[in-house]
Motif scaffolding. Structure first.
Motif: not given
Length: 817
Positions: A734-756
């Motif tokens: 799960e941790m590796k998948h989360k890091k991979n998703m953050e690397l693959r989709q930086p824009y979605s990760t950034k938007i999620s962090a800003k929204t939170l």
């Protein structure tokens, strides 16, 4: 010229077929109305027969057209479906009646390319067998299809070979023989089928290692009472007997007959009186004779005139059914026809089929080249369309990003304005509290003002949202129009004619620069190599399977031998145990019998001794009585002495009796004590044996329990380790998948962090605002503690209005939402 005449004739046939509407007019009326303009009776007859045949065999021709267009989709046009139906009807049903010269003129009057494709399909028996035979057999009998339709094509193939070559030469500029074409296409189809039949590697699911649930305790079934209580017999049954019931039935039947007879006699309409009925007749006698004759022919109790044969004593003869005989006959006829066909062709042409095979191979190669060219062209078109779609998608993403940034900027401005409005609202609410305290009557007016302001804000936000949605719909419409235009261009590209003039060398590649690019010869060689490797692998696998089966069989045989040996050992052991048990039982029985005989002898001896003592005593008493009698007789004088003596004798007798009784009781007591001692000894031995067996059983049980507890503890420990390991593995994944998703989709990760972050900020602001209002209310209450509650009314708030807030993240009104 004759070509124009035949072309007009076929066009007239197409027109009469296409203009026919069964809803408006009938078949005959349409044909009569259409053929009025034709003066030549032969032309009218030809058009009418073609029209009637196309309508009659409509389903048959639809099946042909469907398969024809599906197989030749790249070289045919579906607008010519009526033309192909007419040509198929003429070729399949009327070719035997039509002269060869007329058939050639009909074919040459049409487009050579269309007729070349049509003739290549219809004069190929293997193609007809593969594509249309099964569907035709659903409509007509398979014998008719094989012998009349496809058989007619095979019979006429040698006659129309020159016509086919002429049409092929007009269409392509080369002469290719039809039989060679059919064989090459059949081989190509077999290669494609082999490629399609290669099995794909399937995903094999593995079950999860889940804990099995404990079995539920099944409750005891409810006891169902099976007692059946029958109702008592009604008393009305005993009021009537069978004679009374039969009597009532006869009376009711007679009454019905009388009623029916009276009904016919009193009716105004009576039947006619025929004189023939008054004549004498022997009808009843003849009827009775016929009935007797039929009854005499019936033999219900007749036995078999011979016994039923016993089929188990002789082998039954297996007889072939009709289907097997027909299949064998068809196979024989097919072989015979093929031999006759080869001889006839050689007799007519005086040559073999080498030129035809060469021509067919060349044609095959050309068709394959054309197919590969078409495939590459489609790939290029699809790649272009893909690139355009990717570019459009990226442009759309950029537009969406710009739109999102613009909306965020607008939302930030709105939030700033909203914060300023909130501050103003707080000040206004403070003033409102003061005014409410001063005057209660102004509360309703202020409420309406606040509501109006809220409505204005809501209308502004709603209008802005509607405006944005309208822009979004317009943009979607523009994108849809672009996509439709792109699809139309792709379809136009596909409709462009294909140039088929390029030569083909089977030893050369296409030269496109692909990684796995190879020539046709290399492909076939590789296919042969792969096929040989597969055969070798299958052979090796078969040998391994046979070896495994043999090993498994040997293993089973060994196990069977071991089990048989064990079974024999157990049987001998059980036999020895049984004999030992039997011997012991016999010894116990013998011992019991000896003890019984000994006790019987002892009792018999004691009884005999007792009898002997009693007899001795009786003899002694008789002797004493005799002596006393004699003494009484001879000594009557001394009576007192006699009485004293008699008394002494009585005392002596009583003493003897007491002594005998005491001796008997002592003997009985001694016997009882011996029996009790024997019983206690046996009980002690049995108790000792039982204690030893119980001690051995408990020791064995404790050992097995300790072993089971160790195994159970080991299993629980292993299970805990497996769970911990699975948990750690899942957590790491799960941790590796989360890091991979953050690397693959930086824009979605950034938007999620800003929204939170925005949500947390809004929540903290809302909490601080609520605490501030509570503190202000508490201060207001503390300031007004000295004022009388009756003189100063309490402030009343409209909670529903005061608590309306605009979501800082979306700018939407919760109530409106």
């Amino acid at each position: 010229s004759w070509e124009i005449m035949f072309a007009d004739l076929i066009n007239s046939c197409i027109e009469i077929v296409e203009t026919f509407n069964p809803v408006v007019e009938t078949l005959d009326s349409h044909a009569d109305n259409f053929l009025v303009k034709f003066e030549d009776p032969n032309v009218s007859t030809f058009i009418k027969q073609v029209f009637y045949g196309c309508i009659r065999y409509e389903k048959f021709l639809k099946v042909f057209n469907k398969a024809f267009f599906f197989k030749n989709s790249g070289s045919t046009n579906r607008n010519d479906a009526t033309l192909y139906s007419i040509m198929a009807y003429i070729t399949l049903f009327r070719l035997d009646e039509l002269p060869l010269d007329e058939f050639r003129k009909i074919l040459t009057s049409q487009d050579a390319v269309k007729m070349n494709v049509f003739l290549g399909f219809v004069f190929n028996p293997e193609t007809l067998h593969k594509w249309v035979r099964d569907q035709w057999c659903k409509l007509y009998d398979h014998i008719y299809i094989d012998e009349t339709i496809i058989g007619g094509i095979e019979r006429n193939l040698s006659n129309v070979a020159e016509v086919l070559a002429e049409i092929e030469f007009k269409a392509t500029g080369k002469k290719i023989e039809t039989q060679k074409l059919a064989e090459s296409r059949g081989a190509e189809a077999s290669i494609r089928e082999e490629e399609k039949e290669k099995p794909k590697k399937k995903t094999v699911p593995k079950p999860f290692n889940l804990t099995k649930p404990k079995p539920r305790v099944i409750p005891d079934p409810e006891v169902i009472d099976r007692e059946v209580k029958s109702k008592p017999v009604p008393k009305a049954i005993y009021k009537k007997d069978l004679k009374a019931i039969e009597k009532e039935k006869k009376e009711r039947l007679q009454a019905k007959k009388e009623e029916l007879k009276k009904q016919y006699e009193e009716s105004t309409v009576q039947r006619f009186d025929f004189e023939s009925e008054k004549r004498p007749s022997n009808f009843e006698k003849v009827k009775a004779d016929i009935e007797d004759k039929r009854q005499s022919q019936l033999q219900f109790n007749k036995q078999h005139h011979r016994p039923i044969p016993d089929f188990s004593k002789k082998n039954a003869e297996v007889k072939m059914n009709v289907a097997a005989i027909l299949r064998e006959d068809a196979l024989y006829n097919k072989q015979k026809e093929e031999e006759e066909k080869v001889l006839k062709q050689y007799e007519m042409e005086l040559r073999d089929a080498s030129d035809f095979d060469k021509w067919k191979q060349e044609k095959d190669e050309e068709d394959k080249i054309k197919e590969m060219e078409e495939m590459q062209r489609k790939k290029i078109a699809m790649e272009l369309a893909r690139e355009e779609a990717i570019e459009a998608y990226q442009n759309k993403l950029k537009e969406n990003q710009l739109l999102v940034q613009k909306m965020k900027e607008q939302t930030r401005i709105k939030l700033d304005e909203r914060e300023a409005e909130i501050v103003e609202e707080v000040e206004e609410k403070k003033k409102l509290v003061t005014e409410v305290v001063e005057s209660r009557g102004n509360v309703a007016i202020e409420k309406e003002k606040v509501k109006d302001e809220k409505r204005k804000v809501r209308d502004e936000v709603k209008s802005e949202i509607n405006h944005m949605l309208q822009k979004k719909r317009e943009q979607d419409a523009i994108d849809l129009a672009k996509k439709e235009e792109l699809i139309r261009q792709i379809r136009e590209i596909q409709k462009q004619p294909i140039e088929r003039t390029k030569g083909y060398d089977p030893t050369e590649t296409m030269g496109l620069g692909l990684l796995e690019e190879m020539s046709l010869v290399e492909l076939r060689e590789r296919l042969d190599v792969v096929k040989r490797e597969q055969e070798e692998a299958a052979l090796q696998k078969r040998e391994e399977n046979i070896k495994k089966k043999e090993q498994f069989a040997n293993k089973l045989i060994g196990k069977a031998q071991v089990l048989a040996e064990k079974r024999r050992e157990m049987a001998s052991m059980n036999e020895s145990k049984r004999l030992e048990k039997k011997r012991k039982a016999e010894a116990d029985q013998k011992k019991k019998e000896e003890l019984r005989q000994k006790s019987l002898l002892e009792v018999h001896a004691k009884i005999a001794e007792k009898k002997k003592k009693k007899k001795a005593e009786e003899d002694k008493l008789m002797k004493e009585l005799k002596e006393i009698r004699l003494q009484r007789q001879y000594l009557n004088a001394n009576r007192a002495l006699v009485e004293e003596k008699a008394w002494k004798e009585l005392e002596a007798g009583a003493e003897r009796e007491a002594r005998d009784k005491q001796n008997d009781k002592l003997v009985d007591q001694e016997r009882l004590e011996a029996i009790k001692l024997s019983e206690n000894t046996l009980r002690a031995k049995a108790a000792q044996t039982m204690v030893k067996e119980k001690t051995a059983f408990m020791n064995d049980y404790q050992k097995r329990l300790a072993t089971s507890e160790k195994l159970n503890e080991e299993l629980f420990r292993q299970e805990r380790e497996d769970r911990a390991k699975n948990y750690a593995t899942q957590k790491e994944f799960e941790m590796k998948h989360k890091k991979n998703m953050e690397l693959r989709q930086p824009y979605s990760t950034k938007i999620s962090a800003k929204t939170l972050t925005a949500a947390k900020t809004a929540e903290s602001r809302r909490t601080s605002k609520t605490n501030k209002i509570k503190r202000e209310e508490e201060l207001a209450v503390d300031e007004n503690e000295g004022i009388d509650n009756e003189d100063l009314p309490e402030p009343q708030y409209d909670d529903e209005v005061d608590k309306i807030e605009i979501d800082p993240a979306t700018g939407a009104n919760p109530i409106e939402t």
